[in-house]
Design an enzyme around this catalytic site. Structure first.
Site, PDB file in Angstrom:
ATOM      1  N   THR A   8       0.803  -1.224   0.000  1.00  0.00           N
ATOM      2  CA  THR A   8       0.000   0.000   0.000  1.00  0.00           C
ATOM      3  C   THR A   8       0.836   1.274   0.000  1.00  0.00           C
ATOM      4  O   THR A   8       0.489   2.248  -0.673  1.00  0.00           O
ATOM      5  CB  THR A   8      -0.939  -0.006   1.239  1.00  0.00           C
ATOM      6  OG1 THR A   8      -1.865  -1.078   1.059  1.00  0.00           O
ATOM      7  CG2 THR A   8      -1.703   1.279   1.389  1.00  0.00           C
ATOM      8  N   ASP A  53       1.404  -6.525  -4.584  1.00  0.00           N
ATOM      9  CA  ASP A  53       0.509  -6.503  -3.431  1.00  0.00           C
ATOM     10  C   ASP A  53       0.989  -7.689  -2.599  1.00  0.00           C
ATOM     11  O   ASP A  53       1.189  -8.787  -3.139  1.00  0.00           O
ATOM     12  CB  ASP A  53      -0.942  -6.709  -3.922  1.00  0.00           C
ATOM     13  CG  ASP A  53      -1.940  -6.582  -2.787  1.00  0.00           C
ATOM     14  OD1 ASP A  53      -1.811  -7.340  -1.809  1.00  0.00           O
ATOM     15  OD2 ASP A  53      -2.825  -5.729  -2.877  1.00  0.00           O
TER      16      ASP A  53
HETATM   17  N1  ASP Z   1      -3.037  -5.609   0.220  1.00  0.00           N
HETATM   18  C1  ASP Z   1      -2.009  -4.708   0.673  1.00  0.00           C
HETATM   19  C2  ASP Z   1      -0.710  -5.474   0.732  1.00  0.00           C
HETATM   20  O1  ASP Z   1      -0.517  -6.224   1.640  1.00  0.00           O
HETATM   21  C3  ASP Z   1      -2.363  -4.130   1.997  1.00  0.00           C
HETATM   22  C4  ASP Z   1      -1.330  -3.182   2.589  1.00  0.00           C
HETATM   23  O2  ASP Z   1      -0.229  -3.008   2.131  1.00  0.00           O
HETATM   24  O3  ASP Z   1      -1.653  -2.570   3.626  1.00  0.00           O
HETATM   25  O4  ASP Z   1       0.131  -5.333  -0.106  1.00  0.00           O
END
Ligand code: ASP
Length: 334
Positions: A8, A53
């Protein structure tokens, strides 16, 4: 050195929701003046291709991170790994096992809100992580989030949407970042003279056939038998101190058969806090008799990555049973 693996923190808005984009993190960093302050350690950034991700992270990325650190080990005082939060605790645990004789900080961090958004928590997480990495006091793999640095292999994602997203329920924090950055030396790993003189060595992860079964009331263990027979290792998330339902013999049959096939069975607890005490109750002693070993107070993340690490190293069934119960990198206490 900052290593951007995705997650993220560096994501951008797309039609389908947030997604990683090449170069986006650097463009965001260029707009944060404080990151270039003379009070900050100097840093370089490398970016993985593709950025992921972290739901898609697996053993290949753990190897990629470890080799990036190994190749640059002598050139930097410390390393910050930017990573998605979903599997952050798994990756931090994995790196702690695969990097033997680590003598510099490796700090995993990320954010709940991307840097491109107004209320991002990425700025503070990144700045403090870089300061801790540059300081060099921590000589192990840590996970920084909110205002705490936890031991990587003790941490777990605890909140899906809170800014204090991680916890370390069975071990205190290594660093508390309040008004001052407070290093809690008594909580950190102590290196013996031999290991602090030895060179860093990396064990590569390989794809392993392991599984995790979470016990629930009414579980029909017989249903899992065909899959368990395919596995090299199994982690059982049991009730409380290591208890299982005993209404039929399907589980003990399963563990006996697993032992016959040299499949290690490790008993963890599904309680976030506290430890497994195998044999404290009749409902758990069947596990010991069948040949299961205790994961004590390891998180599931630590148990999964430790079991995979030992299998990747080619340890024998007997060695795995002994080492899973031993404290290798501060991941468990008895
Ligand atoms: N889906 C994202 C990831 O783990 C969530 C995040 O980074 O907070 O890459």
């Amino acid at each position: 050195m900052i290593i951007n693996t995705g997650g993220t923190i560096g994501m951008v808005r797309t039609e389908n929701g947030y997604a990683p984009k090449k170069g986006a993190l650097m463009s965001e960093l260029e707009q944060i003046r404080d990151i270039y302050s003379s009070e900050m350690p100097s840093w370089d950034l490398i970016e993985f291709d593709p950025l992921l991700d972290s739901t898609n992270v697996k053993y290949e990325q753990w190897n990629q991170i470890a080799y990036a650190i190994e190749e640059n080990y002598s050139a930097y005082d410390g390393f910050v790994v930017l990573h998605g939060t979903d599997t952050l605790a798994y990756s931090a645990s994995a790196l702690s096992f695969m990097m033997e004789n680590l003598n510099k900080p490796v700090i995993f961090t990320g954010s709940q809100i991307p840097l491109c958004e107004l209320r991002s928590d990425g700025r503070d997480n990144l700045i403090t992580s870089v300061m801790i990495a540059g300081d060099g006091t921590v000589k192990e793999v840590g996970l920084y989030f909110g205002d705490r640095l936890y031991r990587g292999n003790r941490s777990t994602k605890y909140s899906a949407d809170g800014m204090v997203a991680f916890a370390s329920p069975n071990f205190p924090s290594l660093v508390k970042a309040g008004i001052d950055i407070e290093y809690r030396m008594s909580n950190m790993l102590v290196r013996d003279a031999e290991s602090s003189d030895s060179n860093l060595s990396v064990t590569e992860y390989k794809e392993c056939k392991i599984g995790v079964i979470k016990v629930f009331p009414g579980i029909q263990f017989g249903l899992f038998a065909p899959i368990v027979h395919e596995m090299d290792g199994l982690i059982l998330e049991t009730f409380g101190t290591g208890n299982i339902p005993t209404y039929d013999h399907a589980l003990t049959d399963l563990i006996n058969e697993a032992a016959r096939r040299n499949t290690a069975v490790v008993v963890c607890t599904q309680c976030p806090q506290g430890t497994v005490r195998l044999g404290a109750y009749e409902a758990g002693s069947a596990l010991v008799k069948a040949g299961a070993v205790s994961g004590y107070n390891m998180t599931t993340e630590a148990a999964v990555t430790k079991l995979s690490f030992l299998l990747s190293r080619g340890c024998s069934f007997e060695a795995i049973r002994i080492l899973m119960e031993m404290n290798l990198r501060g991941e468990l206490s008895k």
